[in-house]
Design an enzyme around this catalytic site. Structure first.
Site: not given
Ligand code: MN
Length: 159
Positions: A69, A71, A109, A123
């Site tokens: 994905e 973003h 990624h 994260c």
């Molecule tokens: Mn992500």
């Protein structure tokens, strides 16, 4: 909401499959999406109404992977356990405990655990963030021009 109010200390609880902390829920990685992923759990470790960031812990079981994905928000990742590989942009990197990974805005990624060890990582993200985008056929084609990415997506270990 893990803002510390009722639980200033949440103890690490060793012994399970995934790393766990007291009174922190183990969540499914994603809900109701069509996004492909395999064997990933998520725990929100820090989040609060006065905080602009959230810190989550993801654990990818051996042989599993997160969604491919991108973003607009950045990921700041600290690997806590195990071994695996990550795709960031057009680069494929072997990663292990205590490595740091930065995923810049709008960068494709994915995180993959090795075949025989999990990959667990913290994260940090913005509390207010955009939804992930999945690659369309064209974007996938572009990524697959890179032989290293083809091997990565097929789960071949990174040397
Ligand atoms: Mn992500």
């Amino acid at each position: 909401m893990h803002d510390g109010g009722e639980h200033p200390v949440r103890r690490f609880e060793p012994g399970g499959d995934a790393f766990r902390w007291n009174a922190v829920d183990l969540m499914a990685y994603k809900h109701g999406g069509r996004a492909p992923f395999r064997d990933v759990t998520r725990q929100t470790l820090f989040k609060g109404p006065d905080m602009r960031s959230e810190l989550r812990y993801f654990e990818v079981a051996a042989g599993g992977h997160s969604t491919l994905e991108r973003h607009e928000h950045t990921h700041a990742v600290l690997v806590l356990r195990g071994l695996g590989a990550c795709l960031v942009g057009t680069g494929v990197h072997r990663i292990g405990a205590f490595d740091l990974v930065t995923v810049p805005p709008l960068t494709w990624h994915q995180f993959r655990a090795s075949a025989n060890a999990p990959l667990g990582f913290l994260c940090m993200v913005d509390a207010q963030r955009d939804r992930p985008q999945l690659p369309d056929a064209h974007a996938l084609e572009e990524l697959q021009r890179h032989p290293a990415i083809v091997r990565f997506l097929a789960g071949v270990p990174v040397g």
